[in-house]
Design an enzyme around this catalytic site. Structure first.
Site, PDB file in Angstrom:
ATOM      1  N   ASP A 396      45.960  34.197  41.136  1.00 42.88           N
ATOM      2  CA  ASP A 396      47.365  34.604  41.015  1.00 42.88           C
ATOM      3  C   ASP A 396      48.114  34.352  42.332  1.00 42.88           C
ATOM      4  O   ASP A 396      47.620  33.683  43.216  1.00 42.88           O
ATOM      5  CB  ASP A 396      47.384  36.089  40.603  1.00 42.88           C
ATOM      6  CG  ASP A 396      48.579  36.422  39.743  1.00 42.88           C
ATOM      7  OD1 ASP A 396      49.627  35.767  39.891  1.00 42.88           O
ATOM      8  OD2 ASP A 396      48.471  37.349  38.934  1.00 42.88           O
ATOM      9  N   GLY A 440      54.869  28.692  38.068  1.00 41.95           N
ATOM     10  CA  GLY A 440      55.652  27.453  38.013  1.00 41.95           C
ATOM     11  C   GLY A 440      56.411  27.130  39.287  1.00 41.95           C
ATOM     12  O   GLY A 440      57.195  26.174  39.319  1.00 41.95           O
ATOM     13  N   ASP A 460      55.318  36.056  32.994  1.00 37.28           N
ATOM     14  CA  ASP A 460      54.426  36.628  31.971  1.00 37.28           C
ATOM     15  C   ASP A 460      55.062  36.630  30.585  1.00 37.28           C
ATOM     16  O   ASP A 460      56.244  36.921  30.418  1.00 37.28           O
ATOM     17  CB  ASP A 460      54.079  38.073  32.332  1.00 37.28           C
ATOM     18  CG  ASP A 460      53.151  38.134  33.520  1.00 37.28           C
ATOM     19  OD1 ASP A 460      52.978  37.104  34.193  1.00 37.28           O
ATOM     20  OD2 ASP A 460      52.602  39.215  33.769  1.00 37.28           O
TER      21      ASP A 460
HETATM   22  C1  GAL Z   1      50.417  38.746  36.774  1.00 36.61           C
HETATM   23  C2  GAL Z   1      49.910  37.638  35.896  1.00 36.61           C
HETATM   24  C3  GAL Z   1      49.349  38.290  34.648  1.00 36.61           C
HETATM   25  C4  GAL Z   1      48.219  39.207  35.058  1.00 36.61           C
HETATM   26  C5  GAL Z   1      48.692  40.209  36.102  1.00 36.61           C
HETATM   27  C6  GAL Z   1      47.560  41.043  36.675  1.00 36.61           C
HETATM   28  O1  GAL Z   1      51.014  38.197  37.886  1.00 36.61           O
HETATM   29  O2  GAL Z   1      50.955  36.761  35.573  1.00 36.61           O
HETATM   30  O3  GAL Z   1      48.928  37.321  33.730  1.00 36.61           O
HETATM   31  O4  GAL Z   1      47.160  38.444  35.547  1.00 36.61           O
HETATM   32  O5  GAL Z   1      49.324  39.563  37.170  1.00 36.61           O
HETATM   33  O6  GAL Z   1      47.971  41.990  37.592  1.00 36.61           O
END
Ligand code: GAL
Length: 660
Positions: A396, A440, A460
Site C-alpha cells: 500500500d 493510481g 477504494d
Molecule cells: C487501503 C487500501 C485497501 C485496504 C486498506 C487497509 O489503502 O486501498 O484496499 O488495503 O488500505 O488498511
C-alpha cells in the site's frame, strides 16, 4: 394571575413546538428524518445527524446537530409532488476530511440545475441554499467530486429541510430485480477450467492446482510435465521446482466415472513470468476489514474448497491489513498480533489445499489501518514473508506520504518504495507476486510493470453502483497497459456479504449491477479478488463466480484489456480480443450518463434498453457465431449486427467467433 402566566407560557411553548413541524399552512420535513440509507453514495453509508465517519457534523469549524453526512458522489432524488414550497440547507465539506477534499453541491428541480455551490474545499464556511419549489415535481440533491477523484470527499447537507403543503416528499428509488441465476449447473462429467498458462521462476517452489469441475473421485494425469514437478493424481495439485527455463506444453487429463476431459496447458519457467493471467482469489479487506483473524482466513480457505470455487481457478487467499503486532521483535522482525497464531502453519495449511497465500503491508511507518508498516525494514519483511510461505504481497502507500513529502516528489520518488520492495522480493527463494496499491498516482499504469505484476488504478471501491460503475467504466484509457504479467487493478469485487469490519451486510449492488460488475472486471482483464465472505455465499453469488465461460474471458492467454468502443445515451459497449480470434463483447445499460442532470434516473423506472453492435463498429466482416456467455448458449450466427435488450444497470455479455 400565576395560573394565567402559566397558561400563556404553555400556549407559547406549544406554538414553538408545533412550528417545528407546521409553519402556518406548511409542514416541514427534515431530510435527516428520511431513510438516509437510500442515498446513493460512492463511499461508506450516508448518516443522519452525523458525518459519513460518524462524527458530529462540522463545516468550516462550526458544528451542527442536524443534517446528513455523505460522500461524493452522492445522489438523492425526491418526489416533491408539485406541492412543496422550498428547500433550505447549508452545504460544505465536513471538517473530518483531509485537506485534499474538494466537492461541488448541486440542487436540481425537474432536471434543471437551480443551485451550484462551485468548488468547495475543506475549511470553507458552509454555503446557504434556498430553492423555491413551487410547481416542482422532482428534486435532486447531488454532490460531485470536483474533477479530482472522490478521495476524502466528505460532504454535508446541514439543517436541510423541505417545506411543503400536500403529500409528504418521498425518496425515489429504482426498483431492483430479484437475484436470477443464468450460469448453468456444471455437469458431473469432468471439465478443465481456469488459466491455460501459468508461470514460475526457475528453482523456486511451484504450486498449481488443476481446476476441474465434475464429480469426485477424479483421476488426474499430466503428460510432459517438466522435470522437477509432480502431480498428485487424486487432487490435481502439481508441485515441485523446475531448474530449466522454458515453455512446457503439458497435456492434462481429468477422468471420473462420468467421462474424461483433456486440455493442453503451458507451464512457463523463467524470470519475471508471474501472473501471466490476472490473479484470481479472495482478499479479507472488503468483508472483515481490520477484524480479520487467523480463524476467518482459515475458514475462507476451507470455503474456497468446499464451495467448489477452487475448481473454477480461484487460488489466492490474501490477508489484508490487520494481522500485524504493534511492535517488532528485538531483532526488528515483524510480529503477528493476538488474532493470529502461526503464519507458517497457516500457509502450510492453505498450500495443502492447493491454494496460495497473500499478505499486506505498506512502505510507510504505518499501514492504512494504523498497523506497523515496512519502512526501513523492507528487506527484512520480505525475508519474513518468504519464511512464512507467502505467495503474494499487496503493498500500500498510506503513511508513506510523509516520507514522500520530504522529497522532490519526482517520478522516481513515486517509484522508489515499489522498486525497493520489488528488489527485496526478488532476493527470496520463493516467488511472491507484487501488487502495488497507491491508487493510481503518477500514472502508475505507465511504470507499475517495472516493479510488480499489478497496480491499483483508483481509490477504494465500495458496494454501490456509484462506486463500482464509476471505477469500472473509468478504466477505458488504461487498456494499453495491460498485458500478461502486468494488470490494471480496479480493486476487489463487492459481491456477497461485505462489511469492512466485524459486521457484514449483503452487497448493496442489485443483481443486474452484480452481473455488470463481474462482466466488466472479466473484460478488463482485472485481477479477480472476491471481497465477500466466502463462508456465507448464496447460490446467486456463487453462480456469478463460477461461470467458466465468463472467467475464461478474464483469464484469456492473450492478456488484452477490453476497449470501450461506444459510449452514448447511457449505453456502453466494450470489446476484448481473445487468443482464438474471437471477441468478447459487453453491452451495458449504464442508465444515467455524465451530464449533471442525466446523473439521475428521473422516472425511477428500471427501463430496459435496446443495444446494438454492428460488425462495422467492430471493423470486421463475415459470419460470426454469437454465444451468450452467462447462459452459455449459442444465440445465432450473424454477419452484420447484433441487437439485444439490456436491463437497467445490467449487461449482456457475448462472444463472437468467426466462422471459417
Ligand atoms: C487501503 C487500501 C485497501 C485496504 C486498506 C487497509 O489503502 O486501498 O484496499 O488495503 O488500505 O488498511
Amino acid at each position: 394571575m400565576k395560573r394565567k402566566i402559566n397558561f400563556l407560557f404553555l400556549f407559547g411553548l406549544m406554538c414553538i413546538i408545533s412550528s417545528a413541524q407546521t409553519t402556518s399552512n406548511f409542514s416541514q420535513l427534515w431530510l435527516n428524518d428520511l431513510d438516509v440509507s437510500k442515498i446513493e453514495t460512492s463511499w461508506g453509508f450516508s448518516k443522519a445527524n452525523k458525518s459519513i465517519n460518524g462524527n458530529i457534523l462540522s463545516v468550516g469549524g462550526q458544528s451542527y446537530n442536524k443534517g446528513i453526512g455523505t460522500h461524493a458522489i452522492s445522489k438523492l432524488l425526491l418526489n416533491v409532488n408539485k406541492t412543496a414550497v422550498d428547500f433550505n440547507a447549508l452545504v460544505g465539506v465536513d471538517d473530518e476530511a483531509n485537506n485534499n477534499a474538494s466537492i461541488e453541491f448541486y440542487v436540481l428541480c425537474d432536471k434543471k440545475v437551480v443551485f451550484h455551490s462551485g468548488l468547495m474545499k475543506k475549511g470553507d464556511a458552509a454555503q446557504k441554499v434556498h430553492v423555491n419549489l413551487s410547481g416542482v415535481n422532482k428534486l435532486a440533491l447531488l454532490v460531485t467530486a470536483g474533477n479530482d477523484g472522490n478521495d476524502n470527499d466528505h460532504a454535508d447537507w446541514l439543517e436541510a429541510y423541505i417545506r411543503y403543503s400536500g403529500q409528504t416528499p418521498s425518496i425515489i428509488t429504482t426498483p431492483a430485480s430479484k437475484p436470477y441465476i443464468l450460469t448453468p449447473k456444471t455437469p458431473d462429467s469432468p471439465r478443465i477450467n481456469g488459466a491455460k498458462i501459468t508461470g514460475a521462476s526457475p528453482n523456486k517452489p511451484f504450486l498449481y492446482t488443476i481446476a476441474a469441475t465434475g464429480k469426485r473421485p477424479m483421476q488426474f494425469k499430466a503428460k510432459n510435465l517438466p522435470k522437477g514437478l509432480s502431480l498428485d493424481s487424486e487432487t490435481g495439485i502439481i508441485t515441485g521446482k523446475v531448474a530449466k527455463s522454458g515453455n512446457y506444453e503439458v497435456k492434462i487429463t481429468a477422468q471420473n466415472s462420468f467421462g474424461k476431459a483433456q486440455r493442453t496447458m503451458t507451464i512457463v519457467i523463467g524470470e519475471n513470468k508471474l501472473a501471466l493471467t490476472p490473479p484470481m482469489g479472495w482478499n479479507s479487506w472488503n468483508c472483515w476489514g481490520l477484524s480479520v483473524s487467523q480463524d476467518k482466513v482459515k475458514a475462507s480457505a476451507d470455503a474456497m474448497v468446499s464451495s467448489g470455487l477452487i475448481n473454477h481457478g480461484w487460488t489466492y487467499i490474501n490477508i489484508d491489513d490487520g494481522w500485524e503486532a504493534s511492535e517488532r521483535a528485538a531483532d526488528g522482525e515483524i510480529q503477528i498480533n493476538e488474532k493470529f497464531t502461526d503464519m507458517r502453519a497457516l500457509s502450510d495449511y492453505i498450500h495443502s489445499l492447493g491454494l496460495k497465500m497473500g499478505i499486506y503491508t505498506s512502505p510507510g511507518k504505518l499501514t492504512c489501518g494504523g498497523y506497523l508498516g515496512s519502512l526501513h525494514h523492507e528487506e527484512q519483511d520480505a525475508d519474513t514473508y518468504n519464511k512464512w510461505g507467502i505467495d503474494y504481497l499487496k503493498y500500500d502507500w498510506c503513511s508513506y506520504g510523509n516520507e514522500f513529502e520530504k522529497t522532490d516528489k519526482s517520478h522516481h520518488e513515486y517509484m522508489k518504495p515499489y522498486i525497493t520492495m520489488s528488489e527485496a522480493l526478488s532476493h527470496q527463494s520463493r516467488d511472491i507476486v507484487h501488487s502495488l496499491c497507491q491508487y493510481g498516482m503518477d500514472d502508475v499504469w505507465k511504470w507499475g510493470g517495472q516493479t510488480g505484476q499489478l497496480w491499483r488504478t483508483t481509490g477504494d471501491i465500495t458496494d454501490t453502483w456509484e462506486s463500482m460503475a464509476r471505477i469500472g467504466f473509468a478504466q477505458y484509457d488504461k487498456a494499453q497497459y495491460a498485458q500478461p504479467g502486468n494488470w490494471n487493478d480496479p480493486d476487489m469485487l463487492v459481491i456477497g456479504h461485505v462489511g469492512w469490519g466485524p459486521s457484514l451486510h449483503p452487497t448493496r449492488l442489485t443483481p443486474d449491477e452484480q452481473y455488470t460488475h463481474v462482466s466488466l472486471w472479466a473484460l478488463l482483464a482485472a485481477p479477480l479478488l472476491i471481497g465477500g465472505d466466502m463462508s456465507q455465499m448464496d447460490d446467486f453469488t456463487l453462480s456469478l463466480l463460477t461461470n467458466d465461460e465468463v472467467i475464461a474471458i478474464n483469464q484469456d492467454v492473450l492478456g488484452k484489456q477490453a476497449r470501450r468502443i461506444i459510449q452514448k445515451d447511457g449505453k456502453e459497449i466494450w470489446v476484448k480480443d481473445l487468443e482464438d480470434g474471437a471477441k468478447a463483447i459487453g453491452l451495458f445499460n449504464v442508465g444515467e450518463s455524465d451530464n449533471v442532470s442525466q446523473l439521475f434516473n428521473w422516472d425511477g423506472k428500471a427501463n430496459k434498453t435496446s443495444i446494438e453492435i454492428s460488425w462495422k463498429d467492430l471493423n470486421i466482416s463475415g459470419k460470426y457465431q454469437i454465444r451468450d456467455l452467462w447462459t452459455q448458449k449459442d444465440i445465432k450466427t450473424e454477419n452484420a449486427v447484433f441487437e439485444t435488450e439490456v436491463s437497467y444497470h445490467g449487461v449482456v455479455l457475448i462472444k463472437i467467433t468467426p466462422i471459417k
